[in-house]
Motif scaffolding. Sequence first.
Motif, short mmCIF file in Angstrom:
data_model
loop_
_atom_site.label_atom_id
_atom_site.label_comp_id
_atom_site.label_asym_id
_atom_site.label_seq_id
_atom_site.Cartn_x
_atom_site.Cartn_y
_atom_site.Cartn_z
N ARG A 13 0.84 -1.21 0.00
CA ARG A 13 0.00 0.00 0.00
C ARG A 13 0.87 1.26 0.00
O ARG A 13 0.95 1.98 0.99
CB ARG A 13 -0.93 -0.01 1.22
CG ARG A 13 -1.93 -1.16 1.21
CD ARG A 13 -2.88 -1.06 2.40
NE ARG A 13 -3.58 -2.32 2.60
CZ ARG A 13 -4.28 -2.61 3.68
NH1 ARG A 13 -4.39 -1.71 4.66
NH2 ARG A 13 -4.89 -3.77 3.79
N GLU A 14 1.54 1.48 -1.11
CA GLU A 14 2.44 2.63 -1.18
C GLU A 14 2.04 3.60 -2.29
O GLU A 14 2.77 4.55 -2.57
CB GLU A 14 3.89 2.16 -1.39
CG GLU A 14 4.45 1.32 -0.23
CD GLU A 14 4.68 2.12 1.07
OE1 GLU A 14 4.66 3.37 1.01
OE2 GLU A 14 4.85 1.49 2.12
N GLY A 15 0.91 3.35 -2.92
CA GLY A 15 0.51 4.26 -3.99
C GLY A 15 1.40 4.14 -5.21
O GLY A 15 1.70 5.12 -5.88
N THR A 16 1.85 2.92 -5.51
CA THR A 16 2.73 2.71 -6.66
C THR A 16 2.11 1.70 -7.62
O THR A 16 2.80 0.79 -8.10
CB THR A 16 4.12 2.22 -6.21
OG1 THR A 16 3.95 1.06 -5.38
CG2 THR A 16 4.86 3.29 -5.43
N GLY A 17 0.83 1.84 -7.88
CA GLY A 17 0.18 1.00 -8.89
C GLY A 17 -0.68 -0.11 -8.32
O GLY A 17 -1.32 -0.86 -9.08
N GLU A 18 -0.72 -0.25 -6.99
CA GLU A 18 -1.46 -1.38 -6.42
C GLU A 18 -2.97 -1.23 -6.57
O GLU A 18 -3.68 -2.24 -6.68
CB GLU A 18 -1.07 -1.60 -4.95
CG GLU A 18 -1.58 -0.56 -3.95
CD GLU A 18 -0.74 0.70 -3.90
OE1 GLU A 18 0.18 0.85 -4.74
OE2 GLU A 18 -1.01 1.57 -3.04
N ILE A 19 -3.46 0.00 -6.61
CA ILE A 19 -4.92 0.17 -6.72
C ILE A 19 -5.38 -0.16 -8.15
O ILE A 19 -6.39 -0.85 -8.34
CB ILE A 19 -5.33 1.58 -6.26
CG1 ILE A 19 -5.07 1.70 -4.75
CG2 ILE A 19 -6.82 1.85 -6.57
CD1 ILE A 19 -5.26 3.06 -4.16
N ASP A 20 -4.60 0.26 -9.14
CA ASP A 20 -4.91 -0.13 -10.52
C ASP A 20 -4.86 -1.65 -10.66
O ASP A 20 -5.75 -2.26 -11.29
CB ASP A 20 -3.92 0.49 -11.51
CG ASP A 20 -4.17 1.98 -11.69
OD1 ASP A 20 -5.29 2.43 -11.34
OD2 ASP A 20 -3.26 2.69 -12.15
N ALA A 21 -3.82 -2.25 -10.09
CA ALA A 21 -3.69 -3.71 -10.19
C ALA A 21 -4.89 -4.40 -9.52
O ALA A 21 -5.41 -5.39 -10.05
CB ALA A 21 -2.38 -4.17 -9.56
N ALA A 22 -5.32 -3.86 -8.39
CA ALA A 22 -6.47 -4.47 -7.70
C ALA A 22 -7.72 -4.35 -8.57
O ALA A 22 -8.50 -5.29 -8.70
CB ALA A 22 -6.70 -3.78 -6.35
N THR A 61 -5.06 -7.89 -11.21
CA THR A 61 -3.69 -8.36 -11.47
C THR A 61 -2.77 -8.19 -10.27
O THR A 61 -1.55 -8.11 -10.42
CB THR A 61 -3.07 -7.62 -12.68
OG1 THR A 61 -3.11 -6.21 -12.42
CG2 THR A 61 -3.84 -7.90 -13.95
N LEU A 62 -3.36 -8.14 -9.07
CA LEU A 62 -2.49 -8.07 -7.89
C LEU A 62 -1.62 -9.32 -7.85
O LEU A 62 -2.07 -10.41 -8.19
CB LEU A 62 -3.34 -8.05 -6.61
CG LEU A 62 -3.93 -6.72 -6.16
CD1 LEU A 62 -4.81 -6.95 -4.93
CD2 LEU A 62 -2.85 -5.71 -5.86
N PRO A 63 -0.36 -9.18 -7.43
CA PRO A 63 0.49 -10.37 -7.35
C PRO A 63 0.02 -11.31 -6.24
O PRO A 63 -0.59 -10.87 -5.27
CB PRO A 63 1.87 -9.80 -7.02
CG PRO A 63 1.61 -8.47 -6.40
CD PRO A 63 0.34 -7.95 -7.02
N ASP A 64 0.32 -12.59 -6.43
CA ASP A 64 0.01 -13.59 -5.41
C ASP A 64 1.26 -13.65 -4.53
O ASP A 64 2.18 -14.43 -4.78
CB ASP A 64 -0.26 -14.92 -6.12
CG ASP A 64 -0.63 -16.02 -5.14
OD1 ASP A 64 -0.88 -15.69 -3.97
OD2 ASP A 64 -0.63 -17.18 -5.56
N LEU A 65 1.32 -12.80 -3.51
CA LEU A 65 2.57 -12.54 -2.80
C LEU A 65 3.12 -13.76 -2.05
O LEU A 65 2.38 -14.59 -1.54
CB LEU A 65 2.38 -11.39 -1.80
CG LEU A 65 2.05 -10.01 -2.38
CD1 LEU A 65 1.90 -9.00 -1.25
CD2 LEU A 65 3.12 -9.55 -3.36
#
Length: 588
Positions: free
Chosen positions: A325-334, A338-342
């Motif tokens: 959650r750093e504002g580096t593309g995670e909201i678009d990915a969500a 396409t969020l990574p499977d961490l």
Amino acid sequence: MTRNAEVARQLELFADLLEADGVEYKPNVYRRAAENIREHHEPIEALAAEGEAAVEEIDGVGDAISSKVVEYVETGEIGELEALRENLPVDIEALTRVEGVGPKTVGALYEALGITTLDELAAAAEEGRIQDVKGFGAKTEQNIRENIEFARRARERERLGDALPLAEDVLAHLRGVDAVDRADVAGSIRRWRDTIGDVDVLVASESGERVVDAFVEWSAASDVIEAGEHKAGIRIDGIRIDLRVVVPEEFGAALQYFTGSKDHNVELRNVAIGRDLKMNEYGVFDVSGVDDPDADQRVGERIAGETEESMYAALDLPLIPPEIREGTGEIDAAREGTLPDLLEEGDVRGDLHTHTDWSDGRASIEEMVDAAAERGYDYYAVTDHASGPGMVGGVGLSDAELREQADAVESVRVSLRENPDADLKLLHGVETNIDAEGGLSTGDDLLGDLDIVVASPHAALGQDRETATDRLVRAVEHPSVDVLGHPTGRLINEREGLDLDVARLAEAAADAGTAIEINADPARLDLWGELVRVAIESGATIAVDTDAHAPGALDYVRYGVHTARRGWCEGSDVLNTWDVADLEAFLH
Ligand code: DGT
Ligand code: CA
Ligand code: CA
Ligand code: ZN
């Protein structure tokens, strides 16, 4: 929460002041005792209560030290330490944070120029007064000038590895309080940032006052900064801890909000606004039928707030893991699915960079291997230091000694085979040193014979970006090197380390079949989130290693895993989640 770390710090301070005062030998005795006390499994305050003899049971603690420990626990100060401080009134903790400034330097600069603080040191360096002091030169003065800013910044943030155990003690304390429904950490610590400004703790309860009371009256609190109805702040070991108490139905909203980051929250709130929703620390509200959505914090119809999932679900998003959650593309990915499977803690099957008492580790090969087997690991590599640049005091092993160690490892393998409970593949390797040009400090013949080779920079860490990248590219391209250890060589809050073109380095590593390490030692966390992400986007394989020098340090793996998550790492990106066959194929 035990007071071992606090007592250890007093003894280290004592050691530093002795050394600044010109005393030889004794400071190191105190430092060794401090380290053993810090790592001792029993609470030092309990031993002190039993008396000096109980304290002396700890390795390296004699009667002079045990009497000081008992004195400190009983009275809150050590008389001799106070006397030293009066004699040498310097802020030694701050001054020695400047790279290249040790206690001896502090003593000399106090003697010659009366320097007692970082500000005075900076002024003296700017005015060119240091180079005139006997034993100092223009170069030393310039080094001090260059490193002082880093030391200043280092004061402001704590290492995650110091703050997290403390936060866990705070949570355990709060969860034991009757009025507490739920307690969790929020803020940067929940995102596993490598350094943290303060610890944010969140509690769900119907009774703010009772929770605040239990928090500020906690015996571990050294300072109460503020205490309100639903909020309080305390300080423990110099680390600030902020508490907020909210009602259970708004806990998820508060957890989401106070976990941050701020950039993530701002972006998320914009998504909400676009959907006629109001999102804040109290919940998500449908304000489509409301005249003035800004009239109050809680307006319209509540559609989320009790859980964090509900907050994201209200925006049609899956829960986004805190680490990204750093504002580096995670909201678009969500939004795009396409969020990574961490990577997860349980995915790790082995450790590929560890030490024993053959070099500077504190336990035998057997003890380390037992600890690895106990964790249920499938494989484990012993990679002691080779001698070479950056290794001082005979810490590293010569090629001949490494060959001798191979026999010792083989005999541990034999006893492993006799143990039906252990199903562990034991690898013998080395952590060899990368010299300033990218050469290695171990012979090619030997490197070719070892199961695994970790190559790490330990010296010449001030090179410029291109030179440093060239140097490491050459090392990863060496046919025997399997893992590039702690690539930048940074020590958090202590040493900046190499500035690298990670994309170029990672491409070379990927081509050469060399993994890039996330060194999980909380003093290093090297590489870290942003750079890990660059490395995997450039095709590199990551290795998450503890660099353990004692059995307990195998637990550092969690810092490595969460750092990998900050770098958007999936399980398959990480070499030591692979099974033995795939690992061996990679190493060959
Ligand atoms: P730190 O303590 O410097 O390591 O970093 P954080 O992220 O823990 O920041 P902190 O303690 O100042 O605040 C905790 C969280 O509260 C932060 O991550 C996001 C949220 N927050 C604080 N101030 C603001 C703000 O002005 N706007 C928004 N949207 N969120 C904020
Ligand atoms: Ca914080
Ligand atoms: Ca805070
Ligand atoms: Zn190492």
